[in-house]
Design an enzyme around this catalytic site. Structure first.
Site, short mmCIF file in Angstrom:
data_model
loop_
_atom_site.label_atom_id
_atom_site.label_comp_id
_atom_site.label_asym_id
_atom_site.label_seq_id
_atom_site.Cartn_x
_atom_site.Cartn_y
_atom_site.Cartn_z
N LYS A 15 -3.45 -4.02 -10.57
CA LYS A 15 -4.37 -3.10 -11.26
C LYS A 15 -4.25 -3.29 -12.77
O LYS A 15 -5.24 -3.20 -13.51
CB LYS A 15 -4.09 -1.65 -10.86
CG LYS A 15 -4.39 -1.31 -9.41
CD LYS A 15 -5.86 -1.51 -9.01
CE LYS A 15 -6.80 -0.53 -9.68
NZ LYS A 15 -8.18 -0.69 -9.18
N THR A 60 -4.62 3.09 -12.48
CA THR A 60 -3.64 3.94 -11.83
C THR A 60 -2.43 4.26 -12.71
O THR A 60 -2.12 3.47 -13.63
CB THR A 60 -3.16 3.23 -10.54
OG1 THR A 60 -1.98 3.85 -10.06
CG2 THR A 60 -2.86 1.76 -10.78
N ALA A 87 -11.46 -1.59 -4.36
CA ALA A 87 -10.12 -2.10 -4.67
C ALA A 87 -9.34 -2.30 -3.39
O ALA A 87 -9.71 -1.79 -2.33
CB ALA A 87 -9.38 -1.12 -5.57
N ASP A 132 -19.13 -8.74 -1.41
CA ASP A 132 -17.68 -8.98 -1.37
C ASP A 132 -17.27 -9.38 -2.79
O ASP A 132 -17.67 -10.43 -3.29
CB ASP A 132 -17.38 -10.11 -0.38
CG ASP A 132 -15.89 -10.42 -0.30
OD1 ASP A 132 -15.13 -9.96 -1.19
OD2 ASP A 132 -15.49 -11.13 0.64
N ILE A 133 -16.49 -8.53 -3.43
CA ILE A 133 -16.22 -8.76 -4.86
C ILE A 133 -15.38 -10.03 -5.11
O ILE A 133 -15.33 -10.52 -6.23
CB ILE A 133 -15.56 -7.54 -5.55
CG1 ILE A 133 -14.19 -7.20 -4.94
CG2 ILE A 133 -16.50 -6.34 -5.50
CD1 ILE A 133 -13.40 -6.17 -5.77
N TYR A 144 0.90 -3.74 -6.29
CA TYR A 144 -0.39 -3.06 -6.48
C TYR A 144 -0.57 -2.70 -7.96
O TYR A 144 -1.63 -2.97 -8.55
CB TYR A 144 -0.45 -1.80 -5.59
CG TYR A 144 -1.58 -0.86 -5.92
CD1 TYR A 144 -2.88 -1.14 -5.51
CD2 TYR A 144 -1.34 0.31 -6.63
CE1 TYR A 144 -3.92 -0.26 -5.82
CE2 TYR A 144 -2.37 1.19 -6.94
CZ TYR A 144 -3.66 0.89 -6.53
OH TYR A 144 -4.68 1.76 -6.84
N GLY A 146 -15.55 3.98 0.16
CA GLY A 146 -14.25 4.58 -0.15
C GLY A 146 -14.39 6.01 -0.64
O GLY A 146 -15.49 6.57 -0.67
N GLN A 147 -13.28 6.60 -1.04
CA GLN A 147 -13.26 8.01 -1.45
C GLN A 147 -14.09 8.23 -2.72
O GLN A 147 -14.97 9.08 -2.77
CB GLN A 147 -11.83 8.46 -1.72
CG GLN A 147 -10.89 8.34 -0.54
CD GLN A 147 -9.55 9.00 -0.83
OE1 GLN A 147 -9.36 10.18 -0.60
NE2 GLN A 147 -8.60 8.24 -1.34
N LEU A 148 -13.80 7.46 -3.76
CA LEU A 148 -14.44 7.70 -5.06
C LEU A 148 -15.88 7.20 -5.09
O LEU A 148 -16.78 7.92 -5.56
CB LEU A 148 -13.62 7.02 -6.17
CG LEU A 148 -14.16 7.19 -7.58
CD1 LEU A 148 -14.24 8.66 -7.97
CD2 LEU A 148 -13.29 6.43 -8.59
#
Ligand SMILES: NC(=O)c1ccc[n+]([C@@H]2O[C@H](COP(=O)([O-])OP(=O)(O)OC[C@H]3O[C@@H](n4cnc5c(N)ncnc54)[C@H](OP(=O)(O)O)[C@@H]3O)[C@@H](O)[C@H]2O)c1
Length: 280
Positions: free
Chosen positions: A130, A102, A61, A37-38, A126, A11-13
């Protein structure tokens, strides 16, 4: 801090956190769904217990906000159960866990920046998952919860890439002007993440780039800095009825960063400029 596990490396982060760790000579093992796989508690236990890690930085996520409204169970499985699976093992091993949350944990009322310990009241599925993930992480003694917003990084899709594409294809875009927040560049955030993880200054933080804007203002700045002549029309959220309700006020206080002596991230316009240089 010698060795860390980073989830969501595709992913991005996650991608930028692994890169930043390497610059600091910290061994960072990046995993994604193929390696861990979380949602699979046994696999999570095996990977974390067998790796001799000093900390887990959990970037994986379910991030598809509108899809979550219809796929509630699937989203909760990743964001809540997945987070719990990691938290339980970190607690047993007594190692710190870092979790990213978030602005969507807040309801977006008013115009005052949200403080880190303000009451949470998510508006969409979402955000709710979170928030529930935060509750799981708060069971640990050694945890960092970092709330971020409007994320952009090299490795993945985001608002900036969408605007550049639409601007090129259509020459004009309509963008909402009644949601105010701050973008977060994963490259900048990754530096803060590595500054934090080597400390014991646990707790809840907000870490977006500095300054606020609406999505409309963000889009205007993207085209200005990219040197593109695109007509941008400001519109209300009601013009684009999305499945998931978004908060209108996502201003975030940085009180906890200041209090604990961490540097705030650079201004969002500066972050955008550096990002565009990377991708254009
Ligand atoms: N993006 C934003 O605007 C934003 C805003 C606020 C907070 N955040 C939070 O910041 C963190 C990083 O976001 P990001 O934008 O870097 O996310 P991202 O680019 O969507 O990356 C998340 C990664 O997690 C992987 N993943 C999904 N399900 C998994 C599973 N069951 N097991 C293991 N890995 C799984 C994804 O794989 P697939 O791509 O195959 O699903 C993806 O590679 C997340 O906690 C997110 O909730 C993001």
């Amino acid at each position: 801090m010698k060795k860390i596990l980073v989830t969501g490396v595709k992913g991005q982060l996650g991608h930028d956190v692994v890169q930043e760790a390497a610059k600091r000579n910290i061994e960072a093992v990046g995993v994604d769904i193929e390696e861990m796989d979380i949602t699979n508690a046994n696999q999570v236990r095996d990977v974390i217990s067998n790796g001799n890690y000093d900390a887990v930085i959990h970037c994986a996520a379910w991030t598809a906000v509108d899809k979550a409204e219809e796929m509630v169970d699937a989203c909760r499985k990743v964001n809540v159960d997945g987070t719990r699976n990691i938290a339980v093992v970190c607690k047993e091993l007594d190692i710190p866990m870092m979790y990213f949350s978030t602005d969507y944990v807040f309801d977006g009322e008013g115009e005052i920046p949200w403080k880190e310990y303000d009451e949470r009241h998510p508006l969409n599925v979402y955000g709710l998952t979170k928030y529930e993930g935060e509750l799981e992480v708060e069971q640990l003694d050694k945890f960092f919860i970092i709330r971020i917003a409007w994320v952009f990084g090299i490795n993945g899709n985001n608002f900036i890439k969408t605007m550049l594409r639409l601007g090129k294809e259509r020459g004009s875009v309509s963008v909402v002007n009644d949601q105010i927040g701050s973008p977060t560049y994963t490259y900048d955030l990754a530096k803060l993440v590595m500054d934090m993880i080597v400390t014991d200054k646990y707790g809840v933080y907000h870490a977006t780039n500095e300054g606020v804007c609406s999505w409309y203002e963000f889009a205007c700045e993207i085209f200005k800095q990219a040197g593109m002549d695109v007509k941008v029309t400001p519109v209300d959220s009601s013009t684009f009825p999305a499945k998931a309700k978004r908060p209108s006020n996502s201003r975030m206080s940085k009180e906890q960063l200041d209090k604990n002596g961490f540097d705030r991230l650079p201004k969002w316009q500066d972050a955008l400029g550096r990002y565009l240089k990377e991708i254009l």
